[in-house]
Write a protein that holds these residues in place. Structure first.
Motif, PDB file in Angstrom:
ATOM      1  N   LEU A 251      -3.368   4.406   4.292  1.00  0.00           N
ATOM      2  CA  LEU A 251      -2.989   3.634   5.432  1.00  0.00           C
ATOM      3  C   LEU A 251      -3.897   3.861   6.565  1.00  0.00           C
ATOM      4  CD1 LEU A 251      -0.148   3.097   6.587  1.00  0.00           C
ATOM      5  CD2 LEU A 251       0.008   5.373   7.495  1.00  0.00           C
ATOM      6  N   VAL A 252      -4.263   2.795   7.047  1.00  0.00           N
ATOM      7  CA  VAL A 252      -5.463   2.924   8.030  1.00  0.00           C
ATOM      8  C   VAL A 252      -5.025   3.261   9.411  1.00  0.00           C
ATOM      9  CG1 VAL A 252      -7.279   1.418   9.143  1.00  0.00           C
ATOM     10  CG2 VAL A 252      -6.620   1.143   6.563  1.00  0.00           C
ATOM     11  N   GLU A 253      -3.930   2.680   9.850  1.00  0.00           N
ATOM     12  CA  GLU A 253      -3.502   2.814  11.262  1.00  0.00           C
ATOM     13  C   GLU A 253      -2.089   2.374  11.234  1.00  0.00           C
ATOM     14  OE1 GLU A 253      -4.828   1.259  15.462  1.00  0.00           O
ATOM     15  OE2 GLU A 253      -5.945   0.695  13.657  1.00  0.00           O
ATOM     16  N   ILE A 254      -1.380   3.028  12.167  1.00  0.00           N
ATOM     17  CA  ILE A 254       0.253   2.786  12.273  1.00  0.00           C
ATOM     18  C   ILE A 254       0.281   3.070  13.796  1.00  0.00           C
ATOM     19  CG2 ILE A 254       1.066   5.267  11.754  1.00  0.00           C
ATOM     20  CD1 ILE A 254       3.629   3.946  10.466  1.00  0.00           C
ATOM     21  N   ASP A 255       1.175   2.207  14.461  1.00  0.00           N
ATOM     22  CA  ASP A 255       1.477   2.168  15.942  1.00  0.00           C
ATOM     23  C   ASP A 255       2.612   1.131  16.013  1.00  0.00           C
ATOM     24  OD1 ASP A 255       1.188   3.011  18.523  1.00  0.00           O
ATOM     25  OD2 ASP A 255      -1.239   2.979  18.314  1.00  0.00           O
ATOM     26  N   THR A 256       2.756   1.076  17.457  1.00  0.00           N
ATOM     27  CA  THR A 256       3.541   0.102  17.816  1.00  0.00           C
ATOM     28  C   THR A 256       3.152  -1.380  17.703  1.00  0.00           C
ATOM     29  OG1 THR A 256       2.785   0.010  20.326  1.00  0.00           O
ATOM     30  CG2 THR A 256       4.537   1.675  19.779  1.00  0.00           C
ATOM     31  N   PRO A 257       3.734  -2.499  17.663  1.00  0.00           N
ATOM     32  CA  PRO A 257       3.227  -3.756  17.320  1.00  0.00           C
ATOM     33  C   PRO A 257       2.076  -4.239  18.605  1.00  0.00           C
ATOM     34  CG  PRO A 257       5.438  -3.925  16.756  1.00  0.00           C
ATOM     35  CD  PRO A 257       5.214  -2.487  17.312  1.00  0.00           C
ATOM     36  N   SER A 258       2.684  -3.856  19.732  1.00  0.00           N
ATOM     37  CA  SER A 258       1.972  -4.206  20.946  1.00  0.00           C
ATOM     38  C   SER A 258       0.494  -3.612  20.667  1.00  0.00           C
ATOM     39  CB  SER A 258       2.622  -3.669  22.178  1.00  0.00           C
ATOM     40  OG  SER A 258       1.536  -3.998  23.253  1.00  0.00           O
ATOM     41  N   ARG A 259       0.324  -2.009  20.486  1.00  0.00           N
ATOM     42  CA  ARG A 259      -0.972  -1.481  20.517  1.00  0.00           C
ATOM     43  C   ARG A 259      -1.747  -1.905  19.354  1.00  0.00           C
ATOM     44  NH1 ARG A 259       1.857   2.852  23.146  1.00  0.00           N
ATOM     45  NH2 ARG A 259       2.269   3.856  20.789  1.00  0.00           N
ATOM     46  N   LEU A 260      -0.989  -1.975  18.158  1.00  0.00           N
ATOM     47  CA  LEU A 260      -1.669  -2.409  17.023  1.00  0.00           C
ATOM     48  C   LEU A 260      -2.481  -3.679  16.797  1.00  0.00           C
ATOM     49  CD1 LEU A 260      -1.122  -1.240  13.319  1.00  0.00           C
ATOM     50  CD2 LEU A 260      -1.301  -3.476  13.595  1.00  0.00           C
ATOM     51  N   PHE A 261      -1.585  -4.858  17.243  1.00  0.00           N
ATOM     52  CA  PHE A 261      -2.088  -6.131  17.237  1.00  0.00           C
ATOM     53  C   PHE A 261      -3.011  -6.217  18.585  1.00  0.00           C
ATOM     54  CE2 PHE A 261       1.764  -6.514  14.803  1.00  0.00           C
ATOM     55  CZ  PHE A 261       0.940  -7.295  13.489  1.00  0.00           C
ATOM     56  N   ASN A 262      -2.824  -5.943  19.678  1.00  0.00           N
ATOM     57  CA  ASN A 262      -3.605  -6.158  20.952  1.00  0.00           C
ATOM     58  C   ASN A 262      -4.792  -5.254  21.048  1.00  0.00           C
ATOM     59  OD1 ASN A 262      -1.874  -8.472  21.511  1.00  0.00           O
ATOM     60  ND2 ASN A 262      -0.401  -6.934  22.345  1.00  0.00           N
ATOM     61  N   SER A 263      -4.656  -3.871  20.776  1.00  0.00           N
ATOM     62  CA  SER A 263      -5.652  -2.942  20.922  1.00  0.00           C
ATOM     63  C   SER A 263      -5.699  -2.015  19.719  1.00  0.00           C
ATOM     64  CB  SER A 263      -5.563  -2.330  22.188  1.00  0.00           C
ATOM     65  OG  SER A 263      -4.472  -1.485  22.378  1.00  0.00           O
ATOM     66  N   PRO A 264      -6.055  -2.443  18.469  1.00  0.00           N
ATOM     67  CA  PRO A 264      -6.167  -1.445  17.322  1.00  0.00           C
ATOM     68  C   PRO A 264      -7.117  -0.369  17.523  1.00  0.00           C
ATOM     69  CG  PRO A 264      -7.105  -3.662  16.720  1.00  0.00           C
ATOM     70  CD  PRO A 264      -6.274  -3.726  18.087  1.00  0.00           C
ATOM     71  N   ARG A 265      -6.961   0.823  17.157  1.00  0.00           N
ATOM     72  CA  ARG A 265      -8.072   1.757  17.237  1.00  0.00           C
ATOM     73  C   ARG A 265      -9.104   1.863  16.230  1.00  0.00           C
ATOM     74  NH1 ARG A 265      -5.460   5.923  15.855  1.00  0.00           N
ATOM     75  NH2 ARG A 265      -3.278   4.878  15.548  1.00  0.00           N
ATOM     76  N   GLN A 266      -8.655   1.346  14.959  1.00  0.00           N
ATOM     77  CA  GLN A 266      -9.701   1.431  13.964  1.00  0.00           C
ATOM     78  C   GLN A 266     -10.510   0.325  13.666  1.00  0.00           C
ATOM     79  OE1 GLN A 266     -10.073   4.416  12.395  1.00  0.00           O
ATOM     80  NE2 GLN A 266      -8.345   5.163  13.817  1.00  0.00           N
ATOM     81  N   PRO A 267     -11.719   0.345  13.284  1.00  0.00           N
ATOM     82  CA  PRO A 267     -12.672  -0.887  13.113  1.00  0.00           C
ATOM     83  C   PRO A 267     -12.108  -1.679  12.067  1.00  0.00           C
ATOM     84  CG  PRO A 267     -13.855   1.132  13.485  1.00  0.00           C
ATOM     85  CD  PRO A 267     -12.425   1.440  13.349  1.00  0.00           C
ATOM     86  N   ARG A 268     -11.534  -1.238  10.808  1.00  0.00           N
ATOM     87  CA  ARG A 268     -11.107  -1.979   9.960  1.00  0.00           C
ATOM     88  C   ARG A 268      -9.762  -2.843  10.282  1.00  0.00           C
ATOM     89  NH1 ARG A 268     -10.702  -5.605   7.065  1.00  0.00           N
ATOM     90  NH2 ARG A 268     -10.072  -5.815   4.783  1.00  0.00           N
ATOM     91  N   THR A 269      -8.966  -2.453  11.221  1.00  0.00           N
ATOM     92  CA  THR A 269      -7.878  -3.181  11.596  1.00  0.00           C
ATOM     93  C   THR A 269      -8.433  -4.310  12.493  1.00  0.00           C
ATOM     94  OG1 THR A 269      -6.482  -1.119  11.627  1.00  0.00           O
ATOM     95  CG2 THR A 269      -5.609  -2.993  12.718  1.00  0.00           C
ATOM     96  N   GLN A 270      -9.316  -3.910  13.226  1.00  0.00           N
ATOM     97  CA  GLN A 270      -9.879  -4.891  14.373  1.00  0.00           C
ATOM     98  C   GLN A 270     -10.502  -5.977  13.523  1.00  0.00           C
ATOM     99  OE1 GLN A 270     -12.901  -2.474  16.505  1.00  0.00           O
ATOM    100  NE2 GLN A 270     -11.242  -1.264  17.437  1.00  0.00           N
ATOM    101  N   GLN A 271     -11.448  -5.496  12.313  1.00  0.00           N
ATOM    102  CA  GLN A 271     -11.936  -6.569  11.783  1.00  0.00           C
ATOM    103  C   GLN A 271     -10.942  -7.700  10.927  1.00  0.00           C
ATOM    104  OE1 GLN A 271     -13.485  -5.437   7.819  1.00  0.00           O
ATOM    105  NE2 GLN A 271     -15.190  -6.593   8.200  1.00  0.00           N
TER     106      GLN A 271
END
Length: 277
Positions: A251-271
């Protein structure tokens, strides 16, 4: 019977108490779950919790362990270590006198599994049964419901997914979207506490995706507890209470959809998101 250890180090790396989102007991908990196929580690210490009435959408590349995580929740796959609970009870296992998890009996596993609805990618309908017969098979054969009562319940569910007029049709005469809606009705027929969706639109033509997502959206509005593995990013942003990113069995990252899709914290999610959004 096989014992399930608590993790590679012998201790849970993430206490369950820290996983619970908000007050009250969660509907689903995965605590430091590991799963291997031979030498391949498919799940590597996965931990998350889903509150009752919450919708969690899981995204990530193919082979990241998303489907395996779902299959472990209802014990279609046995875990190697860690713990999975649905409504406060382990699925597929029981605790012995020393507090160790032992694999449960087939009857107990079937009982617990019947409380968890699972909608597969490929529908898995019985081709020799009509839409209505597919829906009522579980209540009649597993729950012991009288056939006429089951038929009324099945018709109610088919109407809910917009297919009452197709109740006497066989799967071969239904479109892919219609078959998947029958599969959803079949899962709901068992009155599950939790619904699991494994990429429910991946086998559908683009024009049929919307009709299936509309049914899932309605379930979300009715506060059904759901975990949905999906590649439909817009849908995930719309219906999920939280979204999770998985990669390489973690599990790389878990958050609200707004934060995960618009401002993800983890580089792998961003990529990952940069390639598909």
């Amino acid at each position: 019977m096989c014992a399930v250890s608590s993790g590679p180090s012998g201790e849970s790396e993430t206490p369950v108490a820290k996983l619970v989102p908000g007050a009250g007991p969660p509907a689903v908990v995965l605590d430091n779950v590991w799963k291997r196929f031979g030498r391949l580690e498919v799940l590597r210490g996965v931990s998350f919790a889903v509150a009752r009435g919450e919708v969690l959408c899981i995204i990530g590349p193919s082979g990241s362990g998303k489907t395996t995580a779902l299959r472990c929740i209802n014990h279609l796959e046995a875990i190697d270590s860690g713990r999975i609970e649905v409504n406060g009870e382990p699925v597929g296992y029981r605790e012995d006198r020393k507090g160790r998890l032992r694999e449960d009996s087939d009857a107990a596993i079937a009982r617990r599994r019947s409380e968890i609805g699972f909608v597969f990618q490929r529908f898995n309908l019985w081709p020799h049964r009509t839409a209505l017969e597919n829906v009522i098979a579980g209540p009649v054969l597993v729950r012991g419901m009288k056939r006429r009562e089951a038929e009324l319940w099945g018709e109610e569910l088919l109407e809910r997914v917009g297919l009452l007029q197709k109740r006497n049709e066989y799967p071969g005469r239904l479109s892919g979207g219609q078959q998947q809606r029958v599969a959803i009705a079949r899962a709901l027929a068992m009155r599950p506490n939790v619904m699991l969706f494994d990429e429910p639109t991946s086998a559908l033509d683009p024009e049929m995706i919307g009709e299936v997502l509309a049914v899932i959206r309605e379930l979300a509005e009715a506060h059904m507890t759901m975990i949905c593995v999906t590649h439909e990013m817009g849908f995930a942003q719309e219906v999920a209470d939280r979204a999770a990113m998985m990669d390489e069995g973690q599990l790389v990252e878990i958050d609200t959809p707004s934060r995960l899709f618009n401002s993800p914290r983890q580089p792998r999610t961003q990529q990952f998101l940069s390639k598909i959004l």
